[in-house]
Design a protein around this motif. Structure first.
Motif: not given
Length: 446
Positions: A71-97
């Motif tokens: 009963n609460v409509p989403a907006t463009t500010a709504t936050r979502y779990r992104i699942g495996s897109i997290s892997k791109t973040f993790t891989a980026t940190i690994i490559m920084q190290l």
């Protein structure tokens, strides 16, 4: 489960001569048509989520549909779990190290996890490319029984250790969540920080991503979306995975706006050096370092997909067009997929032939399709088309291409909206006419 997080977006083009590559300009983008697509998806309860497109860093489209919470409509500010897109973040940190000399790609994981199978021969690089051979703990039938309960690092390592080894390290590719859970732990051990802090210091803080963070229990007061599935009458809320489990493989929460800024920042050299980015884009069996190639017709992009609970997400960047597409979803229905949305979105953006889906199609019985199946050939083009039936869905497969579903407009007329195709069958004559744009081809059943 996280296992379902990867699917390739590929647009079947029956006749390559009818479609050419095109670099779209913002002025050619039919925003009204994309709005119409999302309007019908919202009205028919096919998807719930938020979509954003940016071109050269400028937002050219942004819209949310469906519920954020009951009963609460989403907006463009709504936050979502992104699942495996997290892997791109993790891989980026690994490559920084790696760039900082704090980590080597050829380092054996026995450095941190000596009790895991083949720990002395599995390398960080093999984890990044899903070539470790370790068993995926999310494939264990018991996973669904404990996924909502907190797990410690020691408990998860024990679960990974208990899974059978799939193959020798480096022998082949196998998409596997255990790999990136371990990489998340490597980040913590090398940086001596919790993953959440390393994420903030190395990516979200640098890029000003205020809506991207390591998730916890869903907090509706923070506009975090629950996940749903449409049951034909209402949006049914789904179970909530405890975020201690997916870790570096899938625990991040974000928005499409933040995701576009992340990928643009990565490709602009704000997170890693250009040479490192090139290294991340090198594919081994279709997978690079936390990203894969996402093709669309003759065009190519780099990105990742995500799936966890009822959430579905996609993030991809077309370097030639400086176009970023980000979608965060929290609701789906059985007969319309994320890939369907991306095909429609990209077809509209790049001004390709595309019909809006019609969810008022006539009811088709399996018996209606029997007279239409078979192998068809044409004297007008070299491709043959094999027509089959999968229950009450008619399928078509051109020579050398993947099968794709056809939508019934009548008992004899079927369309594939993503490629602008119409097939009109004459069962008595054992033929169909294929229409694509200005082209018309007669096919006869062999």
């Amino acid at each position: 489960m996280l296992r379902a997080s990867i699917s390739l977006l590929a647009l079947p083009l029956l006749w390559a001569g009818t479609v050419t590559a095109q670099t779209a300009l913002p002025s050619s983008f039919n925003k009204a048509k994309l709005d119409s697509l999302l309007t019908v998806l919202d009205a028919k309860h096919k998807l719930a989520g938020s979509l954003q497109l940016t071109q050269n860093g400028q937002v050219v489209y942004s819209r949310a549909i469906g519920p954020e919470q009951p009963n609460v409509p989403a907006t463009t500010a709504t936050r979502y779990r992104i699942g495996s897109i997290s892997k791109t973040f993790t891989a980026t940190i690994i490559m920084q190290l790696v760039e900082e000399g704090k980590l080597k790609l050829n380092a054996p994981i026995a450095t941190w996890f000596p009790d895991l199978p083949n720990a002395s021969t599995i390398t960080v690089d093999q984890l990044l490319h899903h070539r470790s051979g370790l068993g995926d703990f999310t494939r264990d039938p018991a996973y669904v029984q404990y996924m909502t309960q907190p797990k410690t690092q020691a408990e998860l390592l024990a679960l990974i250790r208990a899974r059978p080894v799939e193959f020798e390290p480096g022998a082949r590719y196998d998409y596997n969540n255990s790999n990136y859970v371990l990489l998340g732990y490597v980040v913590e051990k090398v940086t001596r920080q919790p993953y959440a802090q390393a994420l903030q210091k190395r990516i979200t803080g640098k890029l000003g991503l205020k809506n991207t963070y390591y998730g916890g229990r869903l907090n509706s007061q923070q506009h975090e979306a629950a996940s749903f599935v449409w049951d034909g009458a209402t949006w049914q809320i789904q179970r909530e995975t405890d975020m201690s489990i997916p870790g570096g493989a899938g625990a991040i929460t974000s928005t499409p706006a933040d995701l576009t800024r992340f990928l643009e920042g990565l490709f602009a050299g704000k997170l890693v050096k250009p040479a490192t980015l090139q290294q991340m884009q090198v594919m081994q069996d279709g997978y690079g370092v936390g990203m894969r190639i996402v093709p669309f017709g003759n065009q190519q992009s780099y990105g990742h997909f995500g799936s966890i609970d009822g959430y579905r997400s996609a993030l991809t960047y077309f370097p030639a067009d400086k176009l970023t597409v980000a979608y965060c979803g929290n609701g789906s229905s059985p007969d319309y997929t994320l890939s369907d949305l991306l095909v429609g979105t990209l077809s509209i953006y790049f001004n390709k032939p595309y019909r809006l889906p019609d969810f008022n199609a006539p009811k088709i019985e399996a018996a209606d399709l029997t007279a239409l199946v078979g192998n068809y050939a044409s004297t007008q083009m070299p491709l043959k088309i094999n027509v089959t039936a999968n229950g009450t869905t008619l399928m078509a497969q051109a020579t050398g291409q993947s099968a794709f579903p056809l939508t019934a407009k009548s008992r004899t007329t079927f369309v594939y909206d993503a490629a602008g195709l119409t097939m009109e069958f004459d069962a008595a004559a054992r033929t169909f006419m294929l229409h694509q744009g200005a082209n018309h081809f007669l096919f006869t059943r062999q």
